[in-house]
Design a protein around this motif. Structure first.
Motif, mmCIF file in Angstrom:
data_model
loop_
_atom_site.group_PDB
_atom_site.id
_atom_site.type_symbol
_atom_site.label_atom_id
_atom_site.label_comp_id
_atom_site.label_asym_id
_atom_site.label_seq_id
_atom_site.Cartn_x
_atom_site.Cartn_y
_atom_site.Cartn_z
ATOM 1 N N LEU A 346 0.854 -1.182 0.000
ATOM 2 C CA LEU A 346 0.000 0.000 0.000
ATOM 3 C C LEU A 346 0.891 1.233 0.000
ATOM 4 N N ASN A 347 0.615 2.168 -0.886
ATOM 5 C CA ASN A 347 1.369 3.418 -0.950
ATOM 6 C C ASN A 347 0.496 4.571 -0.479
ATOM 7 N N ASP A 350 -2.772 6.084 -2.308
ATOM 8 C CA ASP A 350 -3.571 5.092 -3.032
ATOM 9 C C ASP A 350 -5.045 5.182 -2.618
ATOM 10 N N GLU A 351 -5.928 5.099 -3.608
ATOM 11 C CA GLU A 351 -7.350 4.932 -3.290
ATOM 12 C C GLU A 351 -7.602 3.434 -3.125
ATOM 13 N N ILE A 352 -8.089 3.049 -1.977
ATOM 14 C CA ILE A 352 -8.297 1.638 -1.695
ATOM 15 C C ILE A 352 -9.784 1.332 -1.553
ATOM 16 N N SER A 379 4.788 3.733 2.641
ATOM 17 C CA SER A 379 4.277 2.502 2.033
ATOM 18 C C SER A 379 4.407 1.354 3.027
ATOM 19 N N LYS A 403 -6.774 -2.795 -4.002
ATOM 20 C CA LYS A 403 -6.776 -1.644 -4.906
ATOM 21 C C LYS A 403 -6.668 -2.158 -6.333
ATOM 22 N N LYS A 406 -2.513 -1.224 -11.415
ATOM 23 C CA LYS A 406 -2.170 -0.181 -12.373
ATOM 24 C C LYS A 406 -1.704 -0.797 -13.668
#
Length: 407
Positions: A346-347, A350-352, A379, A403, A406
């Motif tokens: 997780l960064n 980020d939208e989770i 992160s 998430k 990408k």
């Protein structure tokens, strides 16, 4: 109306707990002996006892797979094993071999018996024969259509349960009875060791031209995946499954992750509950269809349910559709703080999305990430590290953070 059972896979205790948390009525699992899956950890007898105790505390059930084709050497110890699992309190055993069925009846006369899909039940005569032999349930062959299933239901005793696979990987062989892996790799698919050569990319080789291979040309890249079956997905047709008279809807995947078990179970739980709430005008909720795209899967199809002429059975790639990635599981929530255990990176920024055990989702962009020492970090790169994020909505434990992948 007796509600259809939702039956989920459990490769270990963690997956069993998530299956029950996300809505399964029962799970099927294997012990370290006589099961059809060598890859999952499987259950020791002590773990099997724990699994049964958990199920009993929740009013749910555990079915044990005894569905290998045992050798002469293996059957010698099976009666004692059957007595042990009966004493543990397993709710049913799944068998494929008639000899194993007879041993269960002799050594555990009160044990419920389910006849495995490996037995290849495709008609009501066979289903009735299984019933007379002592089977409480038949797991029908995966090659049947709705019309076939309805006919079997109409011509079998009402107290004979009918179970059907509704989601997951499909085998290119008839009800999984395959010799290809054993022939090519000496790993017997009928004893839980399948190497899945049907998933390989194949070319054509001509005997008199050594060293020359020819692409069969199924796709642009050359080669063919002609035996590589699509995954099954019947979520949009839960109403038809129930109305066909299916007693138990079975999700494939004892070797799949706890995330797969949670997500798919939650989707089918929501579909079933919404159907029973409004059976006359049911439409599959869009959230169900959306959830079924959020775990790793091959291209979906409806298998043989709408007849072989409508079966889209092969996919032209060995890769999976992976559009979402797992980030963490929720351990606790207190005063606007979510306590998590890492399962992916997780960064900050980020939208989770958080999958809750009732199948609902919550979207969130955390304003901070803190490690176990309370220090702010950018992160979560370390495997299973403990961390916290801010979350204004109370979230129960065992919820799942994820998430989009990408591109």
């Amino acid at each position: 109306m007796k509600k259809a059972e939702l039956l989920s896979p459990a490769g270990d205790l963690e997956r069993l707990k998530y299956a029950f948390k996300y809505g399964a009525d029962a799970v099927y699992l294997g012990a370290e002996e006589y099961g059809m899956r060598a890859a999952p950890k499987n259950f020791t007898l002590d773990q099997l006892q724990e699994a049964v105790d958990i199920a009993n505390s929740l009013g749910k059930k555990v079915y044990l797979t005894l569905n290998t084709v045992p050798t002469n050497e293996e059957v010698e110890n099976m009666p004692e094993f059957i007595k042990k699992v009966a004493a543990i309190g397993v709710h049913a055993v799944i068998v494929a071999d008639i000899g194993v069925l007879s041993m269960v009846k002799e050594n555990a006369p009160n044990m419920e018996i389910h006849l495995s899909t490996q037995a290849g039940v495709v008609n009501y005569v066979t289903a009735n024969a299984a019933y007379k032999l002592g089977a409480k349930r038949v797991v029908l062959a995966r090659e049947l259509s709705f019309e076939d299933i309805i006919t079997i239901r109409k011509n079998t005793p009402s107290d004979l349960d009918i179970e059907c696979f509704v989601h997951g990987a499909m085998c290119m062989s008839f009800s999984g009875r395959c010799l290809l892996s054993h022939y090519l790799t000496n790993r017997d698919a009928n004893r839980g060791e399948c190497a899945q050569p049907c998933r390989w990319e194949w070319t054509l080789k001509e005997k008199s031209r050594p060293g020359m291979e020819y692409d069969i040309g199924e796709n642009e890249g050359g080669g063919t995946y002609i035996m590589n079956a699509n995954d099954l997905c019947m979520g949009p047709y839960v109403d038809m499954l129930v109305e066909a008279g299916i007693s138990s809807l079975k999700i494939e995947g004892r070797a799949k992750s706890f995330y797969y078990v949670s997500s798919v179970t939650a989707a089918y739980r929501k579909a079933l509950d919404s159907y029973y709430a409004n059976p006359k005008d049911w439409l599959c909720p869009m959230s169900v269809l959306d959830e079924l795209t959020k775990t790793s899967h091959r291209r979906y199809s409806t298998g043989f349910y709408f007849g072989p002429e409508n079966a889209i059975q092969t996919t032209d790639t060995s890769s999976y559709v992976r559009e979402w990635e797992l980030l963490a599981i929720v351990d606790d929530w207190k005063d606007g703080v979510l306590y998590c255990s890492q399962r992916g990176k997780l960064n900050l920024g980020d939208e989770i999305e958080i999958l809750i055990p009732n199948g609902e989702t919550v979207k969130l962009i955390p304003s901070y990430i803190k490690n176990e020492e309370g220090e702010e970090v950018k992160s979560t790169p370390h495997s299973k590290m403990k961390f916290t994020i801010d979350c204004p909505i109370k979230i129960e434990s065992m919820a799942i953070l994820r998430k989009p992948v990408k591109e």
